[in-house]
Scaffold this active site. Structure first.
Site, PDB file in Angstrom:
ATOM      1  CB  THR A   1      14.683  30.796 -12.817  1.00  0.00           C
ATOM      2  OG1 THR A   1      13.477  30.703 -12.067  1.00  0.00           O
ATOM      3  CG2 THR A   1      15.456  32.016 -12.422  1.00  0.00           C
TER       4      THR A   1
ATOM      5  NE  ARG B   1       8.836  32.288  -8.240  1.00  0.00           N
ATOM      6  CZ  ARG B   1       9.163  31.231  -8.978  1.00  0.00           C
ATOM      7  NH1 ARG B   1       8.226  30.572  -9.622  1.00  0.00           N
ATOM      8  NH2 ARG B   1      10.414  30.835  -9.068  1.00  0.00           N
TER       9      ARG B   1
ATOM     10  CG  ASP C   1      -0.199  -0.042   2.529  1.00  0.00           C
ATOM     11  OD1 ASP C   1       1.055  -0.019   2.514  1.00  0.00           O
ATOM     12  OD2 ASP C   1      -0.848  -0.095   3.587  1.00  0.00           O
ATOM     13  N   GLY C   2       2.168   1.129  -0.039  1.00  0.00           N
ATOM     14  CA  GLY C   2       3.043   2.294  -0.120  1.00  0.00           C
ATOM     15  C   GLY C   2       3.637   2.711   1.221  1.00  0.00           C
TER      16      GLY C   2
ATOM     17  CE  LYS D   1      12.989  34.066  -9.746  1.00  0.00           C
ATOM     18  NZ  LYS D   1      13.524  32.709  -9.686  1.00  0.00           N
TER      19      LYS D   1
ATOM     20  CG  ASP E   1      19.073  30.196  -9.297  1.00  0.00           C
ATOM     21  OD1 ASP E   1      19.147  30.768  -8.184  1.00  0.00           O
ATOM     22  OD2 ASP E   1      18.042  30.196  -9.980  1.00  0.00           O
TER      23      ASP E   1
HETATM   24  C1  R5P Z   1      14.224  31.155  -6.573  1.00  0.00           C
HETATM   25  O1  R5P Z   1      14.135  32.004  -5.743  1.00  0.00           O
HETATM   26  C2  R5P Z   1      15.384  30.244  -6.716  1.00  0.00           C
HETATM   27  O2  R5P Z   1      16.587  30.876  -6.453  1.00  0.00           O
HETATM   28  C3  R5P Z   1      15.436  29.623  -8.097  1.00  0.00           C
HETATM   29  O3  R5P Z   1      15.707  30.618  -9.063  1.00  0.00           O
HETATM   30  C4  R5P Z   1      14.147  28.959  -8.464  1.00  0.00           C
HETATM   31  O4  R5P Z   1      13.610  28.272  -7.390  1.00  0.00           O
HETATM   32  C5  R5P Z   1      14.376  27.999  -9.602  1.00  0.00           C
HETATM   33  O5  R5P Z   1      13.172  27.360  -9.915  1.00  0.00           O
HETATM   34  P1  R5P Z   1      12.801  27.023 -11.414  1.00  0.00           P
HETATM   35  O6  R5P Z   1      13.910  26.149 -11.974  1.00  0.00           O
HETATM   36  O7  R5P Z   1      11.496  26.290 -11.323  1.00  0.00           O
HETATM   37  O8  R5P Z   1      12.658  28.317 -12.135  1.00  0.00           O
END
Ligand code: R5P
Length: 296
Positions: A226, A193, A34-35, A191, A218
């Site tokens: 991103t 969002r 069942d996991g 950036k 990153d």
């Molecule tokens: C955001 O604040 C992080 O530093 C990354 O840029 C982000 O989480 C990357 O996510 P994804 O690859 O989905 O854009």
């Protein structure tokens, strides 16, 4: 002191155990039809400190539960202190409430880990160190920085005209550490969002990196949105070459294939999440050194 390897981080636990000359025990996991999860720990554990190594990489909930079950059971069997090495700590990006009614997942996860018997939590490049340190103060917490390991790896390539780029201001520390180590100029895109649908927009900030070899940095990559938007801007600017480097790589392999197709020359991540499809920079010396200095 002994090391117990969780299923998500067996290789890393092995390296740390070898670096420190500490016995590594395996936790035996099975999964029912069942996991649900079955665990049997080594019951020779007595009044001693135990290091559990388990990344909470995807599938996060499974790996998280394995960690909780290990910590709680080892405490039951007499472990003195549990030091959890969780190189990638899941849910750490949900570090604030953007809208009323939202869950504060980072806080919830830290609380659960503390209540499962973990005395100290050691992670790597936690998304927001301030929130990490602030939440659940009774849990001893450490976030190590692996950025300079990325810089050391790039240094080996002996590339001229480097320029370090962060996709947003959130990567300021990562970028600054790497740029300083490589003695290279750096800059960031902007950036945005959308809080409703989470869509991402990246804007050029006038970076003068057209004739440069770029290291795009990153802390984490998941969907790749991103990174792709940053790569598109860099291609528009006619950058000479692009290397992508991150600490935690949660993406599916297709994301990295697409990145290579777009012309990215090298992809690096650390092994906070173990994978074989990209070049991985080993964080075990960093973790071993910290454990040696702090806990041995
Ligand atoms: C955001 O604040 C992080 O530093 C990354 O840029 C982000 O989480 C990357 O996510 P994804 O690859 O989905 O854009």
């Amino acid at each position: 002191m002994k090391i117990v390897a969780g299923p998500a981080s067996n290789d890393l636990a092995e390296k740390i155990s070898q670096n420190l000359g500490i016995t590594k025990l395996n936790a035996e996991f099975k999964y029912f039809y069942d996991g649900e999860t079955y665990l049997k720990v080594d019951d020779t554990v007595t009044m001693e400190d135990i290091i559990i190594v388990q990344s909470t990489s995807p599938p996060q909930e499974k790996h998280l539960l394995e960690l909780i079950l290990m910590a709680s059971t080892l405490k039951d069997f007499g472990a003195e202190k549990i030091h959890a090495v969780v190189p990638y700590l899941c849910y750490a990006r949900a570090d604030r409430r953007r809208r009323k009614g939202e869950v504060l997942s980072h806080h919830v996860i830290l609380e659960i880990l503390y209540k499962s018997g973990i005395d100290s939590l050691l992670s790597v490049n936690v998304h927001n160190e301030e929130a990490f340190n602030q939440f659940i103060p009774e849990l001893e917490k450490y976030s190590l920085r692996a950025d300079y390991l990325i810089a050391q790896e790039i240094k080996k390539l002996q590339i001229d005209d480097l320029f370090i780029v962060g996709p947003d201001q959130g990567s300021t520390e990562n970028v600054e550490i790497i740029a300083k180590e490589l003695n290279a100029p750096y800059g960031f895109f902007e950036k945005y969002r959308n809080p409703e649908n989470h869509s991402v927009t990246l804007e050029d900030t006038g970076l003068e990196c057209g004739d440069k070899n770029i290291v795009l940095v990153d802390d984490i990559i998941t969907s790749g949105t991103t990174a792709f938007k940053a790569i598109d801007l860099l291609l528009e600017k006619k950058s000479k070459s692009i290397i992508f480097a991150c600490i935690h790589s949660l993406s599916k392999p297709e994301v990295f294939n697409e990145m290579l197709q777009k012309g990215v020359s090298e992809i690096y991540s650390t092994n906070t999440i173990s994978r074989k499809d990209i070049k991985q920079i080993d964080i075990s010396p960093l973790i071993s050194k910290f454990i040696e200095e702090k806990f041995l």
